[in-house]
Write a protein that holds these residues in place. Structure first.
Motif, short mmCIF file in Angstrom:
data_model
loop_
_atom_site.label_atom_id
_atom_site.label_comp_id
_atom_site.label_asym_id
_atom_site.label_seq_id
_atom_site.Cartn_x
_atom_site.Cartn_y
_atom_site.Cartn_z
N GLU A 102 4.86 17.18 -13.89
CA GLU A 102 4.24 18.23 -13.08
C GLU A 102 3.94 17.64 -11.71
N SER A 103 2.71 17.67 -11.27
CA SER A 103 2.34 17.15 -9.97
C SER A 103 2.04 15.65 -10.08
N VAL A 104 2.72 14.85 -9.25
CA VAL A 104 2.48 13.41 -9.26
C VAL A 104 2.18 12.94 -7.83
N PRO A 105 1.37 11.90 -7.66
CA PRO A 105 1.00 11.44 -6.33
C PRO A 105 2.11 10.62 -5.67
N ALA A 106 2.06 10.52 -4.36
CA ALA A 106 3.04 9.72 -3.61
C ALA A 106 2.55 8.29 -3.52
N ASP A 107 2.55 7.60 -4.66
CA ASP A 107 2.03 6.24 -4.69
C ASP A 107 3.03 5.28 -5.32
N SER A 108 2.61 4.03 -5.45
CA SER A 108 3.50 2.98 -5.93
C SER A 108 3.92 3.22 -7.38
N ASP A 109 3.03 3.77 -8.20
CA ASP A 109 3.37 4.02 -9.60
C ASP A 109 4.47 5.07 -9.72
N THR A 110 4.36 6.13 -8.93
CA THR A 110 5.39 7.17 -8.95
C THR A 110 6.72 6.60 -8.48
N PHE A 111 6.69 5.83 -7.41
CA PHE A 111 7.91 5.19 -6.90
C PHE A 111 8.54 4.30 -7.96
N ALA A 112 7.75 3.43 -8.58
CA ALA A 112 8.30 2.50 -9.56
C ALA A 112 8.88 3.24 -10.76
N THR A 113 8.17 4.25 -11.22
CA THR A 113 8.66 5.04 -12.36
C THR A 113 9.98 5.70 -12.02
N SER A 161 8.16 10.07 -4.24
CA SER A 161 8.68 8.71 -4.13
C SER A 161 9.19 8.44 -2.72
N LEU A 162 9.90 9.41 -2.15
CA LEU A 162 10.40 9.25 -0.79
C LEU A 162 9.23 9.14 0.19
N ALA A 163 8.17 9.92 -0.02
CA ALA A 163 7.00 9.85 0.85
C ALA A 163 6.36 8.46 0.79
N PHE A 164 6.32 7.86 -0.39
CA PHE A 164 5.78 6.51 -0.52
C PHE A 164 6.64 5.51 0.25
N VAL A 165 7.96 5.65 0.15
CA VAL A 165 8.87 4.75 0.87
C VAL A 165 8.64 4.88 2.38
N GLN A 166 8.48 6.10 2.85
CA GLN A 166 8.23 6.30 4.28
C GLN A 166 6.93 5.62 4.72
N THR A 167 5.94 5.64 3.84
CA THR A 167 4.68 4.96 4.15
C THR A 167 4.89 3.46 4.32
N ILE A 168 5.68 2.89 3.43
CA ILE A 168 5.99 1.46 3.52
C ILE A 168 6.74 1.16 4.82
N LEU A 169 7.69 1.99 5.17
CA LEU A 169 8.45 1.78 6.40
C LEU A 169 7.55 1.88 7.62
N GLN A 170 6.64 2.83 7.60
CA GLN A 170 5.71 2.99 8.73
C GLN A 170 4.79 1.78 8.85
N GLU A 171 4.34 1.27 7.73
CA GLU A 171 3.46 0.10 7.76
C GLU A 171 4.20 -1.12 8.28
N ASP A 172 5.49 -1.25 7.91
CA ASP A 172 6.26 -2.42 8.32
C ASP A 172 6.71 -2.34 9.77
N SER A 173 6.99 -1.14 10.24
CA SER A 173 7.54 -1.02 11.59
C SER A 173 6.50 -0.54 12.61
N GLY A 174 5.44 0.10 12.10
CA GLY A 174 4.41 0.60 12.99
C GLY A 174 4.76 1.92 13.63
N VAL A 175 5.90 2.47 13.27
CA VAL A 175 6.32 3.76 13.79
C VAL A 175 6.81 4.63 12.66
N ALA A 176 6.75 5.95 12.86
CA ALA A 176 7.24 6.87 11.84
C ALA A 176 8.74 6.79 11.72
N THR A 177 9.24 6.93 10.51
CA THR A 177 10.68 6.91 10.25
C THR A 177 11.13 8.30 9.87
#
Length: 288
Positions: free
Chosen positions: A207-218, A265-281
């Motif tokens: 059903e509804s799952v959060p955009a976090d590391s657990d969702t991404f890993a699963t 999961s994609l939203a979580f990946v975008q968060t990681i990219l933003q943290e690494d690059s400092g800009v939105a992807t």
């Protein structure tokens, strides 16, 4: 054929998880990804940085990735060959097909001389990988909707002149068709893949799952486990399968997980990219 060969990496291995992560996100996130983002994402999958770096080197050697520096940041992009391979895989993995009882079959007849035995081995290996069954050593069979993939393999191996493809309707056999089909394909093995997937992921929230590391890993581990099934299982019609065939339940479960986990999961990946690059992807490909 190194790009295709590496497709056979064992699900759950470091290389397989990296390939799956790249296939899911690198194209969607602009076609390039910083090396740090890839190692960060793999750490979420419990893969240490050093193992990821080794796997990245392997994928470069296999012709899957190329190293590119953007704005002083080291990163990776797909080669053209790998991009084509992933694009073909999208349809197979995300939209599994099944034959209807009146659909056509494709017969692949080939004769490869002993002097080319390595290419003959590759042909058999790759026909098996895309879901073809063995009627006889030089005669294989698959649903006709896989004909294009068969032709790609023959072209890549330069074996078009050693093979002939035929289209046929329902095979005429002496005895029960289901028993004969079980000799062409290892149905016990295929059923086991479906059952194991359902056992492993049957309790996953859809059903509804959060955009976090657990969702991404699963989600990544789910796709990595699933990706083998729609390749080796050709989607035979019900008339050729045991009455208790688990394929339908398995496909429904996979599709439910994809619907619930893909976007978070994609939203979580975008968060990681933003943290690494400092800009939105920006996303370069729409999520379906």
């Amino acid at each position: 054929m190194s790009v295709l060969d590496d497709t056979f990496s064992r699900p759950g291995s470091v290389v397989s998880l990296l390939r799956t992560t790249i296939g899911l996100y690198l194209r969607q996130c602009g076609g390039w990804m910083p090396a740090k983002s890839l190692t960060d994402l793999m750490e979420v999958l419990d893969v240490p940085v050093e193992l990821t770096r080794t796997a990245l080197t392997r994928l470069k050697q296999k012709g899957v990735l190329i190293a590119e520096v953007k704005a002083g940041t080291k990163g990776f992009a797909l080669t053209d060959a790998a991009d084509m391979l992933y694009s073909r895989g999208d349809r197979r993995i995300n939209f599994p097909r099944n034959m209807q009882p009146d659909d056509s079959w494709c017969l692949i007849s080939f004769s490869v001389p002993e002097a080319q035995r390595e290419r003959r081995h590759q042909l058999r290996r790759q026909l098996s990988w895309i879901g073809c069954g063995t009627v006889a050593p030089g005669l294989w069979v698959c649903p006709d909707f896989l004909r294009e993939e068969v032709n790609v393999i023959l072209k890549d191996l330069d074996l078009q002149r050693q093979a002939v493809l035929f289209t046929t309707r329902t095979p005429e056999v002496a005895g029960d068709l289901r028993e004969i089909v079980s000799e062409w394909w290892d149905l016990d093995y295929l059923a086991g893949l479906h059952k194991d997937f359902c056992t492993e992921y049957g309790a996953v929230e859809t059903e509804s799952v959060p955009a976090d590391s657990d969702t991404f890993a699963t989600y990544v581990k789910c796709i990595d486990r699933w990706r083998v099934i729609p390749y080796v299982d050709p989607g035979l019609p019900a008339t050729c399968l045991p009455n208790d065939w688990p394929g339908g339940r398995c496909i429904e479960l996979f599709l439910a997980i994809r619907r619930s986990h893909e976007r978070p999961s994609l939203a979580f990946v975008q968060t990681i990219l933003q943290e690494d690059s400092g800009v939105a992807t920006e996303v370069g490909m729409a999520v379906t």
